[in-house]
Design an enzyme around this catalytic site. Sequence first.
Site, PDB file in Angstrom:
ATOM      1  N   ASP A 140      -9.711  17.400 -16.222  1.00 12.02           N
ATOM      2  CA  ASP A 140      -9.853  15.997 -16.615  1.00 12.02           C
ATOM      3  C   ASP A 140      -9.466  15.924 -18.092  1.00 12.02           C
ATOM      4  OD1 ASP A 140     -10.776  13.536 -17.577  1.00 12.02           O
ATOM      5  OD2 ASP A 140     -12.395  13.440 -16.103  1.00 12.02           O
TER       6      ASP A 140
ATOM      7  N   TYR B 159     -18.269  14.310 -17.678  1.00  8.30           N
ATOM      8  CA  TYR B 159     -18.641  12.978 -17.183  1.00  8.30           C
ATOM      9  C   TYR B 159     -19.571  13.082 -15.964  1.00  8.30           C
ATOM     10  CZ  TYR B 159     -18.133   8.115 -15.792  1.00  8.30           C
ATOM     11  OH  TYR B 159     -18.377   6.814 -15.456  1.00  8.30           O
TER      12      TYR B 159
ATOM     13  N   ARG C 193       0.842  -1.218   0.000  1.00  7.55           N
ATOM     14  CA  ARG C 193       0.000   0.000   0.000  1.00  7.55           C
ATOM     15  C   ARG C 193       0.869   1.258   0.000  1.00  7.55           C
ATOM     16  NH1 ARG C 193      -2.153   1.751   4.340  1.00  7.55           N
ATOM     17  NH2 ARG C 193      -2.380  -0.304   5.309  1.00  7.55           N
TER      18      ARG C 193
ATOM     19  N   LYS D  64      -9.266   4.487 -20.419  1.00  5.22           N
ATOM     20  CA  LYS D  64      -9.614   4.761 -21.825  1.00  5.22           C
ATOM     21  C   LYS D  64      -8.357   4.622 -22.687  1.00  5.22           C
ATOM     22  CE  LYS D  64     -13.489   6.019 -19.882  1.00  5.22           C
ATOM     23  NZ  LYS D  64     -14.611   5.142 -19.773  1.00  5.22           N
TER      24      LYS D  64
HETATM   25  N1  PLP Z   1     -13.452  11.032 -16.699  1.00  6.92           N
HETATM   26  C1  PLP Z   1     -14.032  10.857 -17.890  1.00  6.92           C
HETATM   27  C2  PLP Z   1     -14.011  11.963 -18.890  1.00  6.92           C
HETATM   28  C3  PLP Z   1     -14.681   9.637 -18.189  1.00  6.92           C
HETATM   29  O1  PLP Z   1     -15.276   9.489 -19.381  1.00  6.92           O
HETATM   30  C4  PLP Z   1     -14.677   8.605 -17.222  1.00  6.92           C
HETATM   31  C5  PLP Z   1     -15.349   7.322 -17.479  1.00  6.92           C
HETATM   32  O2  PLP Z   1     -16.049   7.137 -18.459  1.00  6.92           O
HETATM   33  C6  PLP Z   1     -14.054   8.843 -16.001  1.00  6.92           C
HETATM   34  C7  PLP Z   1     -13.455  10.062 -15.769  1.00  6.92           C
HETATM   35  C8  PLP Z   1     -14.056   7.778 -14.937  1.00  6.92           C
HETATM   36  O3  PLP Z   1     -13.118   6.770 -15.226  1.00  6.92           O
HETATM   37  P1  PLP Z   1     -13.256   5.284 -14.665  1.00  6.92           P
HETATM   38  O4  PLP Z   1     -14.403   4.643 -15.362  1.00  6.92           O
HETATM   39  O5  PLP Z   1     -11.924   4.660 -14.965  1.00  6.92           O
HETATM   40  O6  PLP Z   1     -13.497   5.384 -13.197  1.00  6.92           O
END
Ligand code: PLP
Length: 371
Positions: free
Chosen positions: A170, A101, A49, A195
């Site tokens: 993000d 998101y 951890r 992704k």
């Molecule tokens: N940020 C964006 C723009 C996303 O499209 C997503 C998921 O689709 C996330 C964050 C969250 O990622 P995760 O599904 O790996 O938790």
Amino acid sequence: MTKKPSAVSELLHHRARSLSKGDPISLPIMASTTFLLPGDPDGSHFYGRNGNPTVETVEAEIGLLENAETVLFPSGMAAIAAVFHTVLRPGDKVLVHADGYYNVRALLNEYFVPRGVAVETCPTADMAEADMSGCRLVMIETPSNPGLDVCDIAAVADRAKSAGALLVADNTTATPLCQQPLDLGADIVLMADTKAMAGHSDVLCGHVASRDTSLMNQVRGYRRLGGAIVSPFDAYLLHRGLETLELRVSRANQNALTLANFLSSHPSVQSVRYPGLPRDASHAVAARQMRDFGPIVSFTLKDRETAEKFISNNALIVPATSFGGVHTSAECRVRWGDQVTDGFIRLACGIEPSEDLVMSAENALREIGPV
Ligand code: PLP
């Protein structure tokens, strides 16, 4: 002056530079939770951890792309939650995208608002003019998912700084190969590495990166105590994806631009969003701050039924959520409650040859017939 290789080449040669004769070229998966620790702790590994060599190598690789210290998490949401937990206190105010998101807003509303954090939202396209007074944190996602609006990161960063707020970007839809929010003034960049970064739809992971050492110490400390640790197996899969990131991203981006052009000229398609199209509302700002425009194209057909037919008729579309993988996929985003019309499709390009994707889209639209 001797020129330096790009971050992509540095990433590919990162491990080889520290090898001794007989060492394995590929990254070993260090599956141990416990490391030999006689006597007092001295900074070496001792417990999973707190630190793991496989995970740390992948953090260093992403750090080369971000040009910043990087901490890995077991999903994009875990990375986002870590930043919120690290920064936000009762009485703080957050300004967050209204159209990025949706789970980011759900996390804030369900777990931070009840603990005294105020949340305001703003459409991505209006972020550079938003009122940020009294904000502790501003969060943007550009291009936004799924609407593909863009905000001027440098302008938002200036505004956030004047208001005394931290700017969190993000960068999932763009990746560091297409856009570098930290260079444009963001304090923290985070991503769902699930992704394009990992890229094969087989591992959940995410990261937080920043050039502010004290912030990163807090993020790392939160991860140690909160326990959101990525496994060495998953870190290995991410590493494996990172080695082909540039090839995959450039093919997927090229596919997106080609499809966006094709769809824009098709009579059955009502509207198309892609920041790489010169006539797109996002193009001017996107062209200033992005090197390339990402793998997602959003477009609108007459209604939900037509949109579902397009997806199921198309032999080169996997009907699935998510993006950044090797297979092209698509979905009607209205099914998740996004503020979009019924016929709105988010199409996430994979790495198939562009001409195949155009042919397949053409066939699918032909089968639907005139609308
Ligand atoms: N940020 C964006 C723009 C996303 O499209 C997503 C998921 O689709 C996330 C964050 C969250 O990622 P995760 O599904 O790996 O938790």
